[in-house]
Scaffold this motif. Structure first.
Motif, PDB file in Angstrom:
ATOM      1  N   PHE A  86     -12.421  -2.245 -11.354  1.00 22.77           N
ATOM      2  CA  PHE A  86     -11.744  -3.477 -11.762  1.00 22.77           C
ATOM      3  C   PHE A  86     -10.235  -3.298 -11.906  1.00 22.77           C
ATOM      4  O   PHE A  86      -9.521  -4.257 -12.158  1.00 22.77           O
ATOM      5  CB  PHE A  86     -12.318  -3.988 -13.081  1.00 22.77           C
ATOM      6  N   SER A  87      -9.741  -2.072 -11.749  1.00 21.82           N
ATOM      7  CA  SER A  87      -8.296  -1.852 -11.879  1.00 21.82           C
ATOM      8  C   SER A  87      -7.594  -2.219 -10.578  1.00 21.82           C
ATOM      9  O   SER A  87      -8.217  -2.370  -9.530  1.00 21.82           O
ATOM     10  CB  SER A  87      -8.019  -0.396 -12.244  1.00 21.82           C
ATOM     11  N   ARG A  88      -6.280  -2.328 -10.648  1.00 22.88           N
ATOM     12  CA  ARG A  88      -5.496  -2.670  -9.454  1.00 22.88           C
ATOM     13  C   ARG A  88      -5.508  -1.523  -8.466  1.00 22.88           C
ATOM     14  O   ARG A  88      -5.405  -0.361  -8.833  1.00 22.88           O
ATOM     15  CB  ARG A  88      -4.061  -2.973  -9.837  1.00 22.88           C
ATOM     16  N   LYS A  89      -5.614  -1.854  -7.190  1.00 30.72           N
ATOM     17  CA  LYS A  89      -5.623  -0.834  -6.141  1.00 30.72           C
ATOM     18  C   LYS A  89      -4.215  -0.341  -5.842  1.00 30.72           C
ATOM     19  O   LYS A  89      -4.019   0.806  -5.452  1.00 30.72           O
ATOM     20  CB  LYS A  89      -6.252  -1.381  -4.847  1.00 30.72           C
ATOM     21  N   PHE A  90      -3.211  -1.215  -5.964  1.00 25.70           N
ATOM     22  CA  PHE A  90      -1.822  -0.879  -5.661  1.00 25.70           C
ATOM     23  C   PHE A  90      -0.922  -1.336  -6.797  1.00 25.70           C
ATOM     24  O   PHE A  90      -1.187  -2.352  -7.441  1.00 25.70           O
ATOM     25  CB  PHE A  90      -1.376  -1.557  -4.358  1.00 25.70           C
ATOM     26  N   THR A  91       0.142  -0.569  -7.027  1.00 27.78           N
ATOM     27  CA  THR A  91       1.157  -0.953  -8.008  1.00 27.78           C
ATOM     28  C   THR A  91       2.515  -0.987  -7.309  1.00 27.78           C
ATOM     29  O   THR A  91       2.766  -0.218  -6.379  1.00 27.78           O
ATOM     30  CB  THR A  91       1.210   0.042  -9.187  1.00 27.78           C
ATOM     31  N   LYS A  92       3.366  -1.860  -7.785  1.00 30.37           N
ATOM     32  CA  LYS A  92       4.681  -2.038  -7.164  1.00 30.37           C
ATOM     33  C   LYS A  92       5.641  -0.961  -7.649  1.00 30.37           C
ATOM     34  O   LYS A  92       5.660  -0.620  -8.825  1.00 30.37           O
ATOM     35  CB  LYS A  92       5.225  -3.418  -7.505  1.00 30.37           C
ATOM     36  N   CYS A  93       6.435  -0.418  -6.730  1.00 29.94           N
ATOM     37  CA  CYS A  93       7.419   0.610  -7.068  1.00 29.94           C
ATOM     38  C   CYS A  93       8.562   0.560  -6.061  1.00 29.94           C
ATOM     39  O   CYS A  93       8.578  -0.295  -5.173  1.00 29.94           O
ATOM     40  CB  CYS A  93       6.770   1.984  -7.117  1.00 29.94           C
ATOM     41  N   ARG A  94       9.504   1.480  -6.196  1.00 29.12           N
ATOM     42  CA  ARG A  94      10.698   1.489  -5.352  1.00 29.12           C
ATOM     43  C   ARG A  94      10.863   2.866  -4.714  1.00 29.12           C
ATOM     44  O   ARG A  94      10.627   3.875  -5.355  1.00 29.12           O
ATOM     45  CB  ARG A  94      11.912   1.169  -6.223  1.00 29.12           C
ATOM     46  N   VAL A  95      11.290   2.888  -3.469  1.00 27.56           N
ATOM     47  CA  VAL A  95      11.551   4.140  -2.763  1.00 27.56           C
ATOM     48  C   VAL A  95      12.906   4.673  -3.191  1.00 27.56           C
ATOM     49  O   VAL A  95      13.910   3.957  -3.159  1.00 27.56           O
ATOM     50  CB  VAL A  95      11.522   3.935  -1.229  1.00 27.56           C
ATOM     51  N   THR A  96      12.930   5.944  -3.612  1.00 28.98           N
ATOM     52  CA  THR A  96      14.179   6.578  -4.020  1.00 28.98           C
ATOM     53  C   THR A  96      14.808   7.353  -2.868  1.00 28.98           C
ATOM     54  O   THR A  96      16.000   7.226  -2.602  1.00 28.98           O
ATOM     55  CB  THR A  96      13.928   7.562  -5.192  1.00 28.98           C
ATOM     56  N   LYS A  97      13.967   8.147  -2.182  1.00 28.47           N
ATOM     57  CA  LYS A  97      14.497   9.037  -1.148  1.00 28.47           C
ATOM     58  C   LYS A  97      13.376   9.393  -0.181  1.00 28.47           C
ATOM     59  O   LYS A  97      12.218   9.476  -0.569  1.00 28.47           O
ATOM     60  CB  LYS A  97      15.027  10.310  -1.824  1.00 28.47           C
ATOM     61  N   ALA A  98      13.739   9.579   1.083  1.00 28.76           N
ATOM     62  CA  ALA A  98      12.771  10.028   2.082  1.00 28.76           C
ATOM     63  C   ALA A  98      12.794  11.545   2.145  1.00 28.76           C
ATOM     64  O   ALA A  98      13.846  12.162   2.250  1.00 28.76           O
ATOM     65  CB  ALA A  98      13.109   9.444   3.439  1.00 28.76           C
ATOM     66  N   LEU A  99      11.606  12.154   2.079  1.00 26.54           N
ATOM     67  CA  LEU A  99      11.476  13.612   2.191  1.00 26.54           C
ATOM     68  C   LEU A  99      10.744  13.908   3.488  1.00 26.54           C
ATOM     69  O   LEU A  99       9.532  13.930   3.531  1.00 26.54           O
ATOM     70  CB  LEU A  99      10.679  14.187   1.022  1.00 26.54           C
ATOM     71  N   GLY A 100      11.452  14.100   4.561  1.00 23.77           N
ATOM     72  CA  GLY A 100      10.812  14.348   5.852  1.00 23.77           C
ATOM     73  C   GLY A 100      10.356  13.052   6.496  1.00 23.77           C
ATOM     74  O   GLY A 100      10.887  11.976   6.233  1.00 23.77           O
ATOM     75  N   ASN A 101       9.336  13.151   7.356  1.00 21.99           N
ATOM     76  CA  ASN A 101       8.872  11.989   8.111  1.00 21.99           C
ATOM     77  C   ASN A 101       7.874  11.136   7.342  1.00 21.99           C
ATOM     78  O   ASN A 101       7.838   9.922   7.499  1.00 21.99           O
ATOM     79  CB  ASN A 101       8.221  12.433   9.426  1.00 21.99           C
ATOM     80  N   ASN A 102       7.029  11.757   6.500  1.00 22.38           N
ATOM     81  CA  ASN A 102       5.938  11.024   5.882  1.00 22.38           C
ATOM     82  C   ASN A 102       5.920  11.058   4.364  1.00 22.38           C
ATOM     83  O   ASN A 102       5.050  10.466   3.753  1.00 22.38           O
ATOM     84  CB  ASN A 102       4.599  11.577   6.386  1.00 22.38           C
ATOM     85  N   MET A 103       6.845  11.761   3.740  1.00 20.22           N
ATOM     86  CA  MET A 103       6.860  11.876   2.283  1.00 20.22           C
ATOM     87  C   MET A 103       8.046  11.110   1.715  1.00 20.22           C
ATOM     88  O   MET A 103       9.140  11.141   2.278  1.00 20.22           O
ATOM     89  CB  MET A 103       6.943  13.340   1.857  1.00 20.22           C
ATOM     90  N   TYR A 104       7.801  10.429   0.586  1.00 15.96           N
ATOM     91  CA  TYR A 104       8.833   9.621  -0.049  1.00 15.96           C
ATOM     92  C   TYR A 104       8.810   9.847  -1.549  1.00 15.96           C
ATOM     93  O   TYR A 104       7.735   9.963  -2.148  1.00 15.96           O
ATOM     94  CB  TYR A 104       8.612   8.136   0.242  1.00 15.96           C
ATOM     95  N   LEU A 105      10.004   9.918  -2.149  1.00 18.86           N
ATOM     96  CA  LEU A 105      10.112   9.951  -3.604  1.00 18.86           C
ATOM     97  C   LEU A 105      10.076   8.515  -4.096  1.00 18.86           C
ATOM     98  O   LEU A 105      10.823   7.661  -3.604  1.00 18.86           O
ATOM     99  CB  LEU A 105      11.415  10.611  -4.045  1.00 18.86           C
ATOM    100  N   LEU A 106       9.221   8.247  -5.072  1.00 11.42           N
ATOM    101  CA  LEU A 106       9.072   6.893  -5.587  1.00 11.42           C
ATOM    102  C   LEU A 106       9.433   6.851  -7.060  1.00 11.42           C
ATOM    103  O   LEU A 106       9.306   7.834  -7.776  1.00 11.42           O
ATOM    104  CB  LEU A 106       7.628   6.404  -5.407  1.00 11.42           C
ATOM    105  N   GLU A 107       9.871   5.673  -7.494  1.00 10.62           N
ATOM    106  CA  GLU A 107      10.112   5.423  -8.913  1.00 10.62           C
ATOM    107  C   GLU A 107       9.559   4.054  -9.253  1.00 10.62           C
ATOM    108  O   GLU A 107       9.451   3.171  -8.389  1.00 10.62           O
ATOM    109  CB  GLU A 107      11.606   5.509  -9.247  1.00 10.62           C
ATOM    110  N   SER A 108       9.168   3.885 -10.514  1.00  8.53           N
ATOM    111  CA  SER A 108       8.649   2.584 -10.938  1.00  8.53           C
ATOM    112  C   SER A 108       9.802   1.587 -11.011  1.00  8.53           C
ATOM    113  O   SER A 108      10.972   1.957 -10.915  1.00  8.53           O
ATOM    114  CB  SER A 108       7.952   2.703 -12.287  1.00  8.53           C
ATOM    115  N   LEU A 109       9.489   0.332 -11.196  1.00  6.17           N
ATOM    116  CA  LEU A 109      10.537  -0.688 -11.257  1.00  6.17           C
ATOM    117  C   LEU A 109      11.402  -0.541 -12.494  1.00  6.17           C
ATOM    118  O   LEU A 109      12.526  -1.052 -12.541  1.00  6.17           O
ATOM    119  CB  LEU A 109       9.904  -2.082 -11.203  1.00  6.17           C
ATOM    120  N   THR A 110      10.897   0.185 -13.504  1.00  7.54           N
ATOM    121  CA  THR A 110      11.690   0.433 -14.708  1.00  7.54           C
ATOM    122  C   THR A 110      12.577   1.668 -14.575  1.00  7.54           C
ATOM    123  O   THR A 110      13.372   1.947 -15.461  1.00  7.54           O
ATOM    124  CB  THR A 110      10.760   0.615 -15.925  1.00  7.54           C
TER     125      THR A 110
END
Length: 124
Positions: A86-110
């Motif tokens: 019953f929990s959410r499958k996806f949560t909203k966030c923001r991309v901080t930096k790309a690490l290579g081709n497929n990896m990304y640093l993410l941060e929450s909206l806060t």
């Protein structure tokens, strides 16, 4: 054309089954020819199998500052009454930096860092 199995024994005695030109070559030359043949076979098999393996691949690029959805991995827990389905499958966030081709640093909206995430767990 051989019509009887006994013909193979005669052919072996006459060395007509072997590739006699390769037998006369030096060992290093024979190995080089075999390597080239193996490379050709590997390349050909890659070309034939690549469409099947890459069928469901999606090419995505995220830019820093872009708002995306990351997959939310929740486990069910009886004590605090949490049910994962019953929990959410996806949560909203923001991309901080790309690490290579497929990896990304993410941060929450806060602004809280969420760590590195693979592109398969991120969608727009």
């Amino acid at each position: 054309m051989f019509t009887n199995g006994a013909d193979y024994a005669l052919a072996r005695k006459l060395n007509s089954l072997d590739d006699n030109e390769l037998r006369l070559l030096d060992t290093s030359d024979r190995l080089m020819i075999m390597r080239e043949k193996i490379k050709e076979n590997l390349c050909e098999s890659y070309k034939t199998n690549a469409p099947r393996y890459n069928k469901r691949i999606r090419e995505v690029r995220f830019s820093p500052g872009q708002e995306v959805y990351k997959r939310n991995f929740v486990l069910s827990d009886f004590k605090p009454n949490v049910n994962a389905k019953f929990s959410r499958k996806f949560t909203k966030c923001r991309v901080t930096k790309a690490l290579g081709n497929n990896m990304y640093l993410l941060e929450s909206l806060t602004g809280k860092s969420l760590g590195a995430w693979h592109a398969k767990d991120i969608k727009q």
